[in-house]
Design an enzyme around this catalytic site. Structure first.
Site, mmCIF file in Angstrom:
data_model
loop_
_atom_site.group_PDB
_atom_site.id
_atom_site.type_symbol
_atom_site.label_atom_id
_atom_site.label_comp_id
_atom_site.label_asym_id
_atom_site.label_seq_id
_atom_site.Cartn_x
_atom_site.Cartn_y
_atom_site.Cartn_z
ATOM 1 C CB SER A 20 -0.893 0.005 1.237
ATOM 2 O OG SER A 20 -1.368 1.323 1.460
ATOM 3 C CG HIS A 74 -3.954 -1.622 -1.460
ATOM 4 N ND1 HIS A 74 -5.063 -2.418 -1.661
ATOM 5 C CD2 HIS A 74 -4.293 -0.761 -0.466
ATOM 6 C CE1 HIS A 74 -6.023 -2.067 -0.822
ATOM 7 N NE2 HIS A 74 -5.590 -1.053 -0.089
ATOM 8 C CG ASP A 116 -5.045 2.492 0.941
ATOM 9 O OD1 ASP A 116 -6.013 1.707 0.946
ATOM 10 O OD2 ASP A 116 -3.892 2.165 1.281
ATOM 11 C CG MET A 163 -8.397 7.356 2.415
ATOM 12 S SD MET A 163 -7.428 7.479 3.921
ATOM 13 C CE MET A 163 -6.582 5.891 3.903
ATOM 14 C CG HIS A 168 -9.159 0.152 -0.281
ATOM 15 N ND1 HIS A 168 -8.554 -0.048 0.942
ATOM 16 C CD2 HIS A 168 -10.503 0.068 -0.035
ATOM 17 C CE1 HIS A 168 -9.467 -0.239 1.876
ATOM 18 N NE2 HIS A 168 -10.659 -0.161 1.308
ATOM 19 C CG MET A 188 -11.249 3.234 2.209
ATOM 20 S SD MET A 188 -9.697 3.233 3.126
ATOM 21 C CE MET A 188 -8.551 3.377 1.769
ATOM 22 C CG MET A 199 -11.487 -2.728 5.737
ATOM 23 S SD MET A 199 -10.019 -2.237 4.782
ATOM 24 C CE MET A 199 -9.058 -1.311 5.972
ATOM 25 C CG ASP A 243 -6.013 -2.665 3.616
ATOM 26 O OD1 ASP A 243 -4.929 -2.323 4.126
ATOM 27 O OD2 ASP A 243 -6.681 -1.925 2.859
#
Ligand code: DX5
Ligand code: ZN
Length: 234
Positions: A9, A34, A36, A38, A67, A69, A138, A176
């Site tokens: 990540s 990966h 992330d 957000m 991913h 979020m 998660m 994760d």
């Protein structure tokens, strides 16, 4: 048994040297990257957008896993796909039309994954596991890197693993949050097939290559420990 894959990540990477660190991770044997995303709304933190995916696409051949979020993930799928994303992981929580989101990912020709937070039960996946390539459990609350692994999630990983075996055996089971050399054997033993790791790869003073080697050794440690027991059970 499926080979266990590593997904570094980049949340924990040094952004001034992002390309360099991702190339090092690829050379050290990482299986995917990966990313992330957000939005400061779905989770209480802000991170990165499609421009990072676009830049990474030019430095690595590894699949880029996004991913999301964020609230309303459907609004951003096209942009991330155009930037070079290979797969999307969207959350079960807060999505009133999850099946539609998954179908949209599929219509873009991308791999689809669904994530569940620590307080969401494994059974929540029962009606969607048929339609996805990956399920993400998660093992911390989403939003930040470098948090403590939540031990109670191990039993849930096992329950999700059973659900996958029953309904969609080809589906990957990803974990994760708080994954390091200590927690790796626990989750692999419970059935995880893809391990996301941020600080245990990019936050280690020994460097990315040594950190990946240590995680790979932790994966093998599990396999060596449990192989004889599995054989005798046959
Ligand atoms: C957390 C993110 C994770 C994070 C993991 O919300 O989804 O991918 O980067 O970080 P570590 O491995 O440091 O717990
Ligand atoms: Zn993540």
């Amino acid at each position: 048994m499926k080979a266990v894959k590593l997904a570094p990540s980049i949340l924990a990477a040094d952004f001034a040297r992002l390309g360099e660190q991702v190339v090092e991770a690829e050379q050290a044997g990482a299986d995917r990257i990966h990313v992330d995303v957000m939005d400061g709304h779905f989770v209480p933190n802000l991170s990165m957008g499609p421009a990072i995916v676009d830049s990474l696409r030019r430095v690595t051949h590894l699949p880029l896993e996004v991913h999301l979020m964020i609230s309303d993930p459907d609004l951003y799928l096209d942009e991330f796909a155009a930037a070079g994303a290979d797969s999307f992981v969207v959350h079960w929580e807060g999505n009133n039309n999850l099946h539609r989101t998954v179908q949209r990912v599929r219509a873009l020709g991308k791999r689809a994954g669904v994530a569940i937070n620590p307080a969401t039960p494994a059974m929540a996946l029962e009606e969607i596991v048929h339609d996805v390539d990956l399920v993400l459990v998660m093992t911390v609350n989403p939003g930040f890197g470098h948090q403590h692994f939540i031990q109670t999630t191990v039993a849930k990983v096992r329950r999700v693993s059973e659900l996958i075996a029953r309904f969609n055996p080809a589906c990957d089971l990803e974990v994760d949050g708080g994954i390091d050399a200590t927690t790796t054997p626990l989750v692999v033993r419970a059935g995880a097939t893809v391990l996301v790791a941020g600080s245990a790869i990019f936050g280690e003073p020994e460097g990315v290559t040594a950190a990946i080697a240590r995680l790979q050794a932790a994966i093998r440690q599990r396999e060596e420990q449990h192989e004889p027991a599995e054989q005798s059970a046959l």
